[in-house]
Motif scaffolding. Structure first.
Motif, PDB file in Angstrom:
ATOM      1  N   THR A  71       0.765  -1.033  -0.027  1.00 52.05           N
ATOM      2  CA  THR A  71       0.138   0.099  -0.043  1.00 52.05           C
ATOM      3  C   THR A  71       1.046   1.179  -0.032  1.00 52.05           C
ATOM      4  OG1 THR A  71       0.007  -0.196   2.345  1.00 52.05           O
ATOM      5  CG2 THR A  71      -1.766  -1.194   1.179  1.00 52.05           C
ATOM      6  N   SER A  72       0.460   2.499  -0.399  1.00 46.29           N
ATOM      7  CA  SER A  72       1.083   3.638  -0.678  1.00 46.29           C
ATOM      8  C   SER A  72       2.481   3.269  -1.247  1.00 46.29           C
ATOM      9  CB  SER A  72       1.443   4.227   0.923  1.00 46.29           C
ATOM     10  OG  SER A  72       0.010   4.276   1.559  1.00 46.29           O
ATOM     11  N   VAL A  73       2.400   2.489  -2.316  1.00 42.45           N
ATOM     12  CA  VAL A  73       3.514   2.357  -3.404  1.00 42.45           C
ATOM     13  C   VAL A  73       3.958   3.727  -3.906  1.00 42.45           C
ATOM     14  CG1 VAL A  73       4.711   1.132  -4.992  1.00 42.45           C
ATOM     15  CG2 VAL A  73       2.622  -0.020  -3.505  1.00 42.45           C
ATOM     16  N   GLU A  74       5.114   4.186  -3.699  1.00 42.37           N
ATOM     17  CA  GLU A  74       5.763   5.272  -4.639  1.00 42.37           C
ATOM     18  C   GLU A  74       6.885   4.948  -5.004  1.00 42.37           C
ATOM     19  OE1 GLU A  74       5.921   8.748  -2.139  1.00 42.37           O
ATOM     20  OE2 GLU A  74       3.978   8.649  -1.345  1.00 42.37           O
ATOM     21  N   ILE A  75       7.124   5.364  -6.405  1.00 41.96           N
ATOM     22  CA  ILE A  75       8.311   5.111  -7.268  1.00 41.96           C
ATOM     23  C   ILE A  75       8.890   6.606  -7.940  1.00 41.96           C
ATOM     24  CG2 ILE A  75       9.254   3.924  -9.182  1.00 41.96           C
ATOM     25  CD1 ILE A  75       7.049   1.556  -8.871  1.00 41.96           C
ATOM     26  N   ASP A  76       9.749   6.821  -7.504  1.00 41.31           N
ATOM     27  CA  ASP A  76      10.419   8.150  -7.863  1.00 41.31           C
ATOM     28  C   ASP A  76       9.450   9.265  -7.607  1.00 41.31           C
ATOM     29  OD1 ASP A  76      13.049   7.671  -8.328  1.00 41.31           O
ATOM     30  OD2 ASP A  76      12.824   7.489 -10.843  1.00 41.31           O
ATOM     31  N   GLY A  77       9.034   9.176  -6.570  1.00 42.52           N
ATOM     32  CA  GLY A  77       8.007  10.307  -6.179  1.00 42.52           C
ATOM     33  C   GLY A  77       6.665  10.473  -6.914  1.00 42.52           C
ATOM     34  N   SER A  78       6.288   9.221  -7.658  1.00 41.17           N
ATOM     35  CA  SER A  78       5.054   9.000  -8.306  1.00 41.17           C
ATOM     36  C   SER A  78       4.037   9.154  -7.134  1.00 41.17           C
ATOM     37  CB  SER A  78       4.984   7.941  -9.038  1.00 41.17           C
ATOM     38  OG  SER A  78       4.762   6.663  -8.127  1.00 41.17           O
ATOM     39  N   GLY A  79       2.675   9.245  -7.478  1.00 43.60           N
ATOM     40  CA  GLY A  79       1.489   9.201  -6.778  1.00 43.60           C
ATOM     41  C   GLY A  79       1.381   7.855  -5.886  1.00 43.60           C
ATOM     42  N   ALA A  80       0.859   7.985  -4.968  1.00 45.45           N
ATOM     43  CA  ALA A  80       0.652   6.719  -4.074  1.00 45.45           C
ATOM     44  C   ALA A  80      -0.212   5.670  -4.862  1.00 45.45           C
ATOM     45  CB  ALA A  80       0.087   6.880  -2.855  1.00 45.45           C
ATOM     46  N   MET A  81       0.132   4.294  -4.884  1.00 47.06           N
ATOM     47  CA  MET A  81      -0.568   3.306  -5.353  1.00 47.06           C
ATOM     48  C   MET A  81      -0.753   2.052  -4.684  1.00 47.06           C
ATOM     49  SD  MET A  81       1.172   3.405  -9.267  1.00 47.06           S
ATOM     50  CE  MET A  81       2.844   3.305  -8.491  1.00 47.06           C
ATOM     51  N   ASP A  82      -1.508   1.224  -4.928  1.00 44.77           N
ATOM     52  CA  ASP A  82      -1.719  -0.233  -4.064  1.00 44.77           C
ATOM     53  C   ASP A  82      -1.378  -1.440  -5.115  1.00 44.77           C
ATOM     54  OD1 ASP A  82      -2.131   1.289  -1.864  1.00 44.77           O
ATOM     55  OD2 ASP A  82      -4.510   1.414  -2.042  1.00 44.77           O
ATOM     56  N   LEU A  83      -0.977  -2.275  -4.510  1.00 44.53           N
ATOM     57  CA  LEU A  83      -0.779  -3.811  -5.245  1.00 44.53           C
ATOM     58  C   LEU A  83      -0.867  -4.672  -4.577  1.00 44.53           C
ATOM     59  CD1 LEU A  83       0.350  -4.638  -8.201  1.00 44.53           C
ATOM     60  CD2 LEU A  83       2.495  -4.326  -7.209  1.00 44.53           C
ATOM     61  N   GLY A  84      -1.600  -5.834  -5.173  1.00 44.15           N
ATOM     62  CA  GLY A  84      -1.727  -7.057  -4.355  1.00 44.15           C
ATOM     63  C   GLY A  84      -1.172  -8.201  -5.148  1.00 44.15           C
ATOM     64  N   VAL A  85      -0.187  -8.971  -4.549  1.00 46.95           N
ATOM     65  CA  VAL A  85       0.496 -10.283  -5.220  1.00 46.95           C
ATOM     66  C   VAL A  85      -0.075 -11.442  -4.512  1.00 46.95           C
ATOM     67  CG1 VAL A  85       2.705 -11.156  -5.973  1.00 46.95           C
ATOM     68  CG2 VAL A  85       2.029  -8.917  -5.922  1.00 46.95           C
ATOM     69  N   THR A  86      -0.039 -12.498  -5.397  1.00 43.94           N
ATOM     70  CA  THR A  86      -0.356 -13.960  -4.829  1.00 43.94           C
ATOM     71  C   THR A  86       0.914 -14.857  -5.096  1.00 43.94           C
ATOM     72  OG1 THR A  86      -2.727 -14.000  -5.359  1.00 43.94           O
ATOM     73  CG2 THR A  86      -1.753 -15.894  -4.945  1.00 43.94           C
ATOM     74  N   LEU A  87       1.429 -15.371  -4.044  1.00 40.29           N
ATOM     75  CA  LEU A  87       2.577 -16.193  -4.149  1.00 40.29           C
ATOM     76  C   LEU A  87       2.317 -17.883  -4.243  1.00 40.29           C
ATOM     77  CD1 LEU A  87       4.696 -14.361  -1.437  1.00 40.29           C
ATOM     78  CD2 LEU A  87       4.788 -13.772  -3.958  1.00 40.29           C
ATOM     79  N   VAL A  88       2.942 -18.274  -5.060  1.00 37.07           N
ATOM     80  CA  VAL A  88       2.604 -19.701  -5.315  1.00 37.07           C
ATOM     81  C   VAL A  88       4.108 -20.430  -5.601  1.00 37.07           C
ATOM     82  CG1 VAL A  88       0.298 -19.604  -5.661  1.00 37.07           C
ATOM     83  CG2 VAL A  88       1.746 -19.807  -7.665  1.00 37.07           C
ATOM     84  N   SER A  89       4.374 -21.843  -5.266  1.00 36.33           N
ATOM     85  CA  SER A  89       5.336 -22.559  -5.786  1.00 36.33           C
ATOM     86  C   SER A  89       5.297 -22.955  -7.171  1.00 36.33           C
ATOM     87  CB  SER A  89       5.733 -23.718  -4.838  1.00 36.33           C
ATOM     88  OG  SER A  89       4.550 -24.512  -4.802  1.00 36.33           O
ATOM     89  N   ARG A  90       6.308 -23.045  -7.944  1.00 33.41           N
ATOM     90  CA  ARG A  90       6.366 -23.290  -9.183  1.00 33.41           C
ATOM     91  C   ARG A  90       7.500 -24.324  -9.747  1.00 33.41           C
ATOM     92  NH1 ARG A  90       4.227 -21.574 -14.169  1.00 33.41           N
ATOM     93  NH2 ARG A  90       5.660 -21.983 -15.978  1.00 33.41           N
ATOM     94  N   ASP A  91       7.513 -25.561  -9.841  1.00 34.98           N
ATOM     95  CA  ASP A  91       8.735 -26.324 -10.152  1.00 34.98           C
ATOM     96  C   ASP A  91      10.008 -26.162  -9.329  1.00 34.98           C
ATOM     97  OD1 ASP A  91       7.045 -27.252 -12.075  1.00 34.98           O
ATOM     98  OD2 ASP A  91       7.735 -25.841 -13.581  1.00 34.98           O
ATOM     99  N   GLY A  92       9.955 -25.988  -7.842  1.00 37.21           N
ATOM    100  CA  GLY A  92      10.856 -25.564  -7.016  1.00 37.21           C
ATOM    101  C   GLY A  92      11.250 -24.183  -6.732  1.00 37.21           C
ATOM    102  N   GLY A  93      10.614 -23.419  -7.679  1.00 36.87           N
ATOM    103  CA  GLY A  93      10.976 -21.803  -7.652  1.00 36.87           C
ATOM    104  C   GLY A  93       9.512 -21.298  -6.980  1.00 36.87           C
ATOM    105  N   LEU A  94       9.455 -19.954  -7.300  1.00 36.05           N
ATOM    106  CA  LEU A  94       8.498 -18.948  -6.891  1.00 36.05           C
ATOM    107  C   LEU A  94       7.677 -18.091  -8.014  1.00 36.05           C
ATOM    108  CD1 LEU A  94       7.236 -17.446  -4.227  1.00 36.05           C
ATOM    109  CD2 LEU A  94       9.092 -15.707  -4.509  1.00 36.05           C
ATOM    110  N   GLU A  95       6.297 -18.137  -7.936  1.00 32.65           N
ATOM    111  CA  GLU A  95       5.799 -17.550  -8.955  1.00 32.65           C
ATOM    112  C   GLU A  95       4.963 -16.186  -8.301  1.00 32.65           C
ATOM    113  OE1 GLU A  95       2.145 -17.947 -12.325  1.00 32.65           O
ATOM    114  OE2 GLU A  95       3.703 -19.412 -11.895  1.00 32.65           O
ATOM    115  N   ALA A  96       5.136 -15.015  -8.545  1.00 34.69           N
ATOM    116  CA  ALA A  96       4.233 -14.023  -7.964  1.00 34.69           C
ATOM    117  C   ALA A  96       3.405 -13.399  -9.210  1.00 34.69           C
ATOM    118  CB  ALA A  96       5.168 -12.833  -7.405  1.00 34.69           C
ATOM    119  N   ARG A  97       1.898 -13.608  -8.793  1.00 40.31           N
ATOM    120  CA  ARG A  97       0.943 -13.110  -9.523  1.00 40.31           C
ATOM    121  C   ARG A  97       0.358 -12.075  -9.322  1.00 40.31           C
ATOM    122  NH1 ARG A  97      -2.025 -19.340  -9.640  1.00 40.31           N
ATOM    123  NH2 ARG A  97      -0.320 -20.510 -10.272  1.00 40.31           N
ATOM    124  N   ILE A  98       0.255 -11.065 -10.154  1.00 39.54           N
ATOM    125  CA  ILE A  98      -0.275  -9.729  -9.561  1.00 39.54           C
ATOM    126  C   ILE A  98      -1.768  -9.952  -9.777  1.00 39.54           C
ATOM    127  CG2 ILE A  98      -0.402  -7.182 -10.338  1.00 39.54           C
ATOM    128  CD1 ILE A  98       2.341  -7.715 -11.543  1.00 39.54           C
TER     129      ILE A  98
END
Length: 262
Positions: free
Chosen positions: A173-200
């Motif tokens: 929440t309140s994501v700011e990149i280089d002073g951009s306006g605040a944004m929100d983001l949700g990510v789901t995490l799951v395992s994948r073939d021994g690795g990690l997958e992050a789905r927005i």
């Protein structure tokens, strides 16, 4: 008659049960009072990547002033034994790690097979503090990023150093990149073939206009499949980067399909 009476008393099942209970109670007392510092000295040789300092308390409940894993300082550690873990064939503890700029709390255990597992692990922290603590300087993003992070791992299993299972979620929440306006983001995490997958997750209050996934494999291979409506929403520098690396579709959205090795 007295000899018979003595035989029936000394060897009776009731006396044997009392002796067994007494021995078990004594062993339980010894284990319950066994100093955590001594236990750690015994176990440390088999956990080469883990370092504890300032260990206090017992195996049942205790704390360490500092926890270091693979050379990364995590912060103070507290633990409390979960007897219910024995039903799953595990030595399980409720743990709390309090670091600089982040906090982690949940259940972690190790089974008879040597596999590590965790459940109900909740965490929160500040993105800039986490980047400074865990990301090497050569891999840090070339932009100023900040956000309030929180999340939960419902399940995680690591066997022989390989991620076997993972299910969880992270919210920024309140994501700011280089002073951009605040944004929100949700990510789901799951395992994948021994690795990690992050789905927005576009349904989780996502105000970035970003969709897609990021996959990271154990050997360091990664793949990005991202889709964004307006690159400028993440700031001018990120917008320029998206336009340089991606391509614009007929629907006006920009797409990045990129793979490589860290």
């Amino acid at each position: 008659m007295s000899a018979a009476a003595g035989k029936s008393t000394d060897g009776s099942p009731g006396v044997r049960r009392l002796l067994a209970v007494g021995i078990l109670a004594f062993v339980f007392f010894l284990v319950a009072r066994f100093p955590a510092g001594v236990a750690w000295q015994i176990a440390a040789s088999s956990l080469e990547d883990v370092r504890l300092s300032g260990v206090e308390g017992t195996l049942w409940e205790g704390r360490a002033n500092a926890l270091n894993i693979a050379g990364v300082e995590l912060g103070a550690l507290q633990w409390r034994w979960r007897p219910s873990g024995l039903l799953l064939g595990q030595w399980r503890n409720a743990v709390h790690i309090e670091g600089s700029g982040f906090d982690v709390e949940g259940d972690i255990g190790i089974g008879v097979s040597g596999a590590w597992s965790g459940s109900g692990i909740a965490f929160q922290g500040a993105l800039d503090a986490l980047i400074a603590r865990f990301v090497p300087p050569s891999m840090r993003p070339p932009v100023v990023m900040d956000a309030a992070l929180s999340g939960r791992l419902d399940e995680i299993i690591i066997r022989d150093g390989v991620l076997e299972a993972l299910e969880g979620r992270v919210s920024a929440t309140s994501v700011e990149i280089d002073g951009s306006g605040a944004m929100d983001l949700g990510v789901t995490l799951v395992s994948r073939d021994g690795g990690l997958e992050a789905r927005i997750d576009p349904e989780a209050g996502n105000t970035t206009g970003l969709e897609g996934r990021v996959v990271l494999m154990p050997a360091g291979d990664y793949r990005l499949d991202l889709d964004i409506a307006d690159p400028a929403i993440a700031g001018e520098r990120i917008g320029d980067l998206v336009r340089a690396l991606g391509s614009q579709g007929a629907d006006g959205r920009w797409r990045i399909n990129w793979e490589g090795r860290l």
